[in-house]
Design a protein around this motif. Structure first.
Motif, PDB file in Angstrom:
ATOM      1  N   GLU A 242     -69.870  49.281 -42.795  1.00  0.00           N
ATOM      2  CA  GLU A 242     -70.407  49.483 -41.447  1.00  0.00           C
ATOM      3  C   GLU A 242     -70.787  48.157 -40.783  1.00  0.00           C
ATOM      4  O   GLU A 242     -70.417  47.907 -39.630  1.00  0.00           O
ATOM      5  N   ILE A 243     -71.496  47.294 -41.488  1.00  0.00           N
ATOM      6  CA  ILE A 243     -71.933  46.044 -40.867  1.00  0.00           C
ATOM      7  C   ILE A 243     -70.763  45.091 -40.651  1.00  0.00           C
ATOM      8  O   ILE A 243     -70.721  44.360 -39.665  1.00  0.00           O
ATOM      9  N   ALA A 244     -69.783  45.102 -41.556  1.00  0.00           N
ATOM     10  CA  ALA A 244     -68.586  44.271 -41.362  1.00  0.00           C
ATOM     11  C   ALA A 244     -67.856  44.700 -40.094  1.00  0.00           C
ATOM     12  O   ALA A 244     -67.417  43.859 -39.303  1.00  0.00           O
ATOM     13  N   THR A 245     -67.739  46.003 -39.891  1.00  0.00           N
ATOM     14  CA  THR A 245     -67.074  46.534 -38.695  1.00  0.00           C
ATOM     15  C   THR A 245     -67.852  46.162 -37.437  1.00  0.00           C
ATOM     16  O   THR A 245     -67.266  45.722 -36.439  1.00  0.00           O
ATOM     17  N   GLU A 246     -69.158  46.326 -37.466  1.00  0.00           N
ATOM     18  CA  GLU A 246     -69.988  45.975 -36.302  1.00  0.00           C
ATOM     19  C   GLU A 246     -69.846  44.497 -35.962  1.00  0.00           C
ATOM     20  O   GLU A 246     -69.737  44.133 -34.788  1.00  0.00           O
ATOM     21  N   HIS A 247     -69.868  43.646 -36.981  1.00  0.00           N
ATOM     22  CA  HIS A 247     -69.740  42.214 -36.741  1.00  0.00           C
ATOM     23  C   HIS A 247     -68.393  41.901 -36.088  1.00  0.00           C
ATOM     24  O   HIS A 247     -68.324  41.186 -35.091  1.00  0.00           O
ATOM     25  N   TRP A 248     -67.313  42.438 -36.659  1.00  0.00           N
ATOM     26  CA  TRP A 248     -65.986  42.198 -36.097  1.00  0.00           C
ATOM     27  C   TRP A 248     -65.903  42.713 -34.662  1.00  0.00           C
ATOM     28  O   TRP A 248     -65.399  42.018 -33.779  1.00  0.00           O
ATOM     29  N   ASP A 249     -66.412  43.906 -34.409  1.00  0.00           N
ATOM     30  CA  ASP A 249     -66.362  44.460 -33.056  1.00  0.00           C
ATOM     31  C   ASP A 249     -67.110  43.586 -32.049  1.00  0.00           C
ATOM     32  O   ASP A 249     -66.736  43.530 -30.881  1.00  0.00           O
ATOM     33  N   SER A 250     -68.132  42.890 -32.508  1.00  0.00           N
ATOM     34  CA  SER A 250     -68.912  42.043 -31.601  1.00  0.00           C
ATOM     35  C   SER A 250     -68.235  40.705 -31.284  1.00  0.00           C
ATOM     36  O   SER A 250     -68.606  40.054 -30.306  1.00  0.00           O
TER      37      SER A 250
END
Length: 127
Positions: free
Chosen positions: A33-41
């Motif tokens: 989840e946090i890896a995805t959020e970071h990439w999306d940002s």
């Protein structure tokens, strides 16, 4: 790009297992989840905004238990690429103490060809 991405999580009942602490599988979910959020940002700052990360390998070390209503600070950041693999650290802190440490390896998939992208070794520096 900020290479370090951070978020706070409050532990809820749904994160707790029969032993009354955060379920180990929950940490794996939070890592993704946090890896995805970071990439999306940040993906709009890269030359790969449409491409998709795929988890290849995951290592996690559980150092200390976390319980209901505890507040966890989660930090993630990419490390230098290793060929086609992109290592990413995810660290979980509770009360200032490292409680879970994770290292994952990802590959970037070209969204059009569905093939692995070879990242330039300095791609993180260009953001």
């Amino acid at each position: 790009m900020s290479l370090v991405y951070e978020k706070q999580i409050k532990v809820t009942e749904e994160n707790i297992d029969q032993n009354k602490h955060v379920n180990n599988v929950q940490y794996v979910s939070w890592v993704e989840e946090i890896a995805t959020e970071h990439w999306d940002s940040v993906k709009h700052l890269t030359e790969y905004p449409e491409d998709i990360w795929m988890l290849l390998d995951h290592h996690i070390q559980y150092k200390k238990q976390v319980y209901l209503n505890d507040i966890i600070i989660v930090k993630t950041y990419p490390k230098n690429p290793e060929g086609i693999r992109q290592p990413r650290k995810v660290e979980f802190y509770c009360n200032g103490e490292l409680v879970v440490d994770s290292l994952t390896l990802w590959v970037l998939i070209d969204s059009k060809t569905q093939r692995i992208q070879r990242l330039k070794s300095d791609w993180l520096e260009k953001i």
